[in-house]
Structures are given as C-alpha cells and as structure tokens.
Design a protein around this motif. Structure first.
Motif, PDB file in Angstrom:
ATOM      1  N   PHE A   1       0.820  -1.206   0.000  1.00 31.25           N
ATOM      2  CA  PHE A   1       0.000   0.000   0.000  1.00 31.25           C
ATOM      3  C   PHE A   1       0.862   1.268   0.000  1.00 31.25           C
ATOM      4  CE2 PHE A   1      -2.383   3.307   2.294  1.00 31.25           C
ATOM      5  CZ  PHE A   1      -3.524   3.360   1.518  1.00 31.25           C
ATOM      6  N   VAL A   2       1.844   1.296   0.881  1.00 31.75           N
ATOM      7  CA  VAL A   2       2.710   2.483   0.992  1.00 31.75           C
ATOM      8  C   VAL A   2       3.475   2.714  -0.307  1.00 31.75           C
ATOM      9  CG1 VAL A   2       4.784   3.365   2.147  1.00 31.75           C
ATOM     10  CG2 VAL A   2       2.891   2.491   3.505  1.00 31.75           C
ATOM     11  N   LEU A   3       3.993   1.644  -0.875  1.00 31.29           N
ATOM     12  CA  LEU A   3       4.760   1.809  -2.123  1.00 31.29           C
ATOM     13  C   LEU A   3       3.875   2.325  -3.251  1.00 31.29           C
ATOM     14  CD1 LEU A   3       6.941  -1.437  -2.054  1.00 31.29           C
ATOM     15  CD2 LEU A   3       7.721   0.900  -1.721  1.00 31.29           C
ATOM     16  N   HIS A   4       2.633   1.839  -3.289  1.00 31.16           N
ATOM     17  CA  HIS A   4       1.739   2.241  -4.384  1.00 31.16           C
ATOM     18  C   HIS A   4       1.163   3.636  -4.158  1.00 31.16           C
ATOM     19  CE1 HIS A   4      -0.932   1.804  -7.746  1.00 31.16           C
ATOM     20  NE2 HIS A   4      -1.998   1.956  -6.987  1.00 31.16           N
ATOM     21  N   ILE A   5       0.598   3.848  -2.990  1.00 27.53           N
ATOM     22  CA  ILE A   5      -0.128   5.102  -2.741  1.00 27.53           C
ATOM     23  C   ILE A   5       0.814   6.274  -2.427  1.00 27.53           C
ATOM     24  CG2 ILE A   5      -1.801   6.260  -1.217  1.00 27.53           C
ATOM     25  CD1 ILE A   5      -3.154   4.220  -3.011  1.00 27.53           C
ATOM     26  N   PHE A   6       1.814   6.040  -1.600  1.00 26.58           N
ATOM     27  CA  PHE A   6       2.650   7.169  -1.161  1.00 26.58           C
ATOM     28  C   PHE A   6       3.901   7.355  -2.010  1.00 26.58           C
ATOM     29  CE2 PHE A   6       0.115   6.093   2.554  1.00 26.58           C
ATOM     30  CZ  PHE A   6      -0.393   7.340   2.870  1.00 26.58           C
ATOM     31  N   ALA A   7       4.493   6.238  -2.430  1.00 25.52           N
ATOM     32  CA  ALA A   7       5.719   6.379  -3.230  1.00 25.52           C
ATOM     33  C   ALA A   7       5.394   6.402  -4.727  1.00 25.52           C
ATOM     34  CB  ALA A   7       6.690   5.255  -2.913  1.00 25.52           C
TER      35      ALA A   7
END
Lengths: 203, 156
Positions: free
Chosen positions: B111-117
């Motif tokens: 999730f973090v890699l897709h949405i934030f990064a």
C-alpha cells in the motif's frame, strides 16, 4: 460498508477502486441515476480524502539524517580491520583476524574437514590467544564493517565427504560460533573446498 | 542522493508511522546499502534495491521495538481557536496513519509503495519480490481495510 455488492448490484470494490484510484465510473449512466451508488461514492470519497491529504503532504528527510549516516560510514571506513560493537558503556573492537581464527577453528570442528587453510594457519593444539594474537595472521579472508562480517574460507575435505553438505555444515558452524563468541552478525560465509585429503588429518 | 534519501524517509515514515523509528530505519538501511554495495548487481535498479533494504530495515525496527506506539509526525501547535483547523488536520493525519499502521506488514508495504511512493503494481511486485497480481491484491485488501477503519473513525 464493505458488503460485496451494493443493493443496486454494483460491486462495492468497483466504487472503492473508483475513489482510491480517482478513476471515472465504469457505468456513468447508472451512477448518475443511482442514489445508492452516489451515497456510497460520497461516503468513500469523504473517508478516502484523509489518505489523499496524507499522500499530498510533502515529506522531506531531516537534514541531519544524511550527515549522521555519512559520519557513521566515515567511522566504519576508518576501522576496516575491526568489527565494532557499540554499547552505551563503550565500544568493543574485535580484530578481523580474531574473527578469521574463530571461523577457521569452527570449520575444523566439522567432521570430514581436514583443514581450514590460510596464509597463517595454526594447528588446533595452539591456544586461541596464540592463533588470534598479534603474531597470528588471518587464515581466512574476513571483511568487517560495524557489526557485520563476511567470511571467505578455504578448506580441505576428507575424501568421500559429500561436499555441498559439508560446505553447509561449515557455514552453519561458522555462523553459530561467531555469533555466540563475538555477538557479531555473519552476513555471508563463502566456503571454498580447495582439496581433498585421503588419509590422516593434517596438523 | 537527496532524492533517494527523501524517498527512503517517506516510505519508512509511512511504514513505521513514527519519525524516530523512520530515521533509525533509514540510517540502518543506508549503512546496510553501503555494506552491500559491492554485491549490488545491475539486475535490479538501484532505487528498487535500496527500497527493498529500507523495507527490511523497517521490519527489523518494528521487531526490535514495541508493536504499536502513538505516533506524531507533526509539529505541535498551541491550543487557540485560530489553530482549530490545524489541530483537526493533525487529528485526521494521525487517524489516517493509524489506519495504515494497523495493516499487516505485507499489505502495508504494498500500500505504501503504491499510494505514497507512487509505484505501479508491477514496480511494487518487483520491489517486494512478488507478482504484479499479488501486489494488486495486497494493495486492494489494504484499501478495503483502511476504508473500514477510517469509516469507523469518522463515525466515532
């Protein structure tokens, strides 16, 4: 809120993907006239706006972070022949040749290993102090950095030993001994079987 | 370097939910990357390789420390009526970050890699060593879980 389908039959995930990916609706005509879809869209849009706000927030690493990393790298680079264990009470430095000696002794404890080789090999009846002392040379190639060590070791195996299995045993034994005697982390052990020995064990 | 540093910190901050843990994780990751640099091979792009190390450091960081902790990555503001909006904004950010922190490590990483990064599902798969479709499924499950948590928070 997370039933599979809305009462109108549209999958909940379809609306969720529309909101979170900011996509256009799959069926715009249905959505324009369906109160259930529009209510779900509004609710999810409101909920997801919190994540969107967080994602839009600029994040920069603190300026001191890179300096701290570079300071640590400089410190480690200045001590390439020592592993360093840092504690609040002070630092413990362990010379690479000590790690090499421990690795060699560990390897020689494995059955069917005749000899762990190196430029400064010492026989097993010598004390660890002599093996690892100032006069002892590293018998193996050891790379140390901070608390991590990489060991390259040459061994001679007894003829008939299953060599891949033997290498695994050497690796496991070196990992175990270095961790328990020094508290260092063994990042890698490369075992080179350079010869086989046919009869008696070499001293 | 500044780009990699900011990117690494962003990922660590959202994964750990705590600026102190994020700084420790990034520092450990950069040191590990420096140690592993001679073994870095071109089969992975440098950013992909570094991101993988950052994620591993965050996981180690989490194992070493308490499982959850109240986080606050915002500057405190004095309580005056004029700052109500800022305080409310901070509460919303905390709630969103808390919802992320409650995800499993696998889901949170994707999730973090897709949405934030801003990585595509294919890139997320490459970084995490899983297929593109597995990355998509993890991200989707994370979204469902976060939507449910945030819904409860808004209702409360």
């Amino acid at each position: 809120m997370t039933e599979d389908n809305l009462p109108c039959g549209v999958p909940f995930d379809e609306i969720l993907d529309q909101v979170t990916d900011h996509r256009p609706p799959r069926d715009p005509r249905h959505q324009a006239t369906c109160p259930t879809c529009r209510a779900t869209l509004a609710e999810l849009g409101d909920v997801w706006s919190l994540i969107d706000e967080l994602a839009a927030q600029p994040v920069q690493a603190p300026t001191h972070l890179l300096h701290a990393v570079m300071d640590r790298i400089r410190e480690l680079s200045a001590q390439p022949w020592y592993a360093v264990l840092t504690t609040p009470q002070g630092d413990t430095k362990i010379a690479a040749r000590v790690v090499g000696a421990l690795a060699r002794l560990a390897a020689e404890d494995v059955p069917e290993v005749s000899l762990a080789l190196g430029g400064g090999h010492h026989s097993k009846d010598q004390s660890l102090a002599e093996v690892a002392g100032p006069s002892g040379e590293a018998a193996t190639d050891v790379g140390v950095s901070g608390t991590h060590v990489v060991v390259d070791i040459d061994v001679i195996a007894d003829l008939g030993a299953h060599l891949p299995h033997l290498a695994d045993q050497v690796r496991a034994r070196i990992h175990q001994d270095i961790a328990s005697y020094t508290g260092l982390t063994v990042a890698e052990v490369n075992v080179n079987i350079v010869d086989v020995h046919t009869t008696e064990r070499i001293d | 370097m500044r780009f990699h540093q900011d990117r690494a910190y962003l990922i660590a901050l959202r994964l750990t939910g705590n600026p102190h843990d994020a700084q420790d994780a990034v520092q450990e990751a950069f040191l590990n990357a420096w140690r592993g640099l001679p073994r870095f091979r071109d089969e992975a792009d440098f950013g992909t390789w570094l991101t993988r190390i950052v994620i591993n450091s965050c996981h180690h960081q989490r194992r070493r420390q308490r499982p959850t902790e109240t986080f606050d990555d915002t500057t405190p503001v004095s309580a005056t009526p004029a700052t109500d909006l800022i305080v409310e904004g901070q509460q919303r950010h905390r709630a969103a970050q808390q919802a992320i922190s409650e995800l499993s490590l696998d889901q949170r990483s994707a999730f973090v890699l897709h949405i934030f990064a801003g990585h595509t599902h294919a890139e997320v798969g490459r970084i995490l060593g899983i297929s593109e479709s597995a990355a998509k499924v993890r991200t989707h499950r994370a979204r469902r879980a976060i939507a449910a948590t945030m819904h409860e928070w808004e209702e409360s």
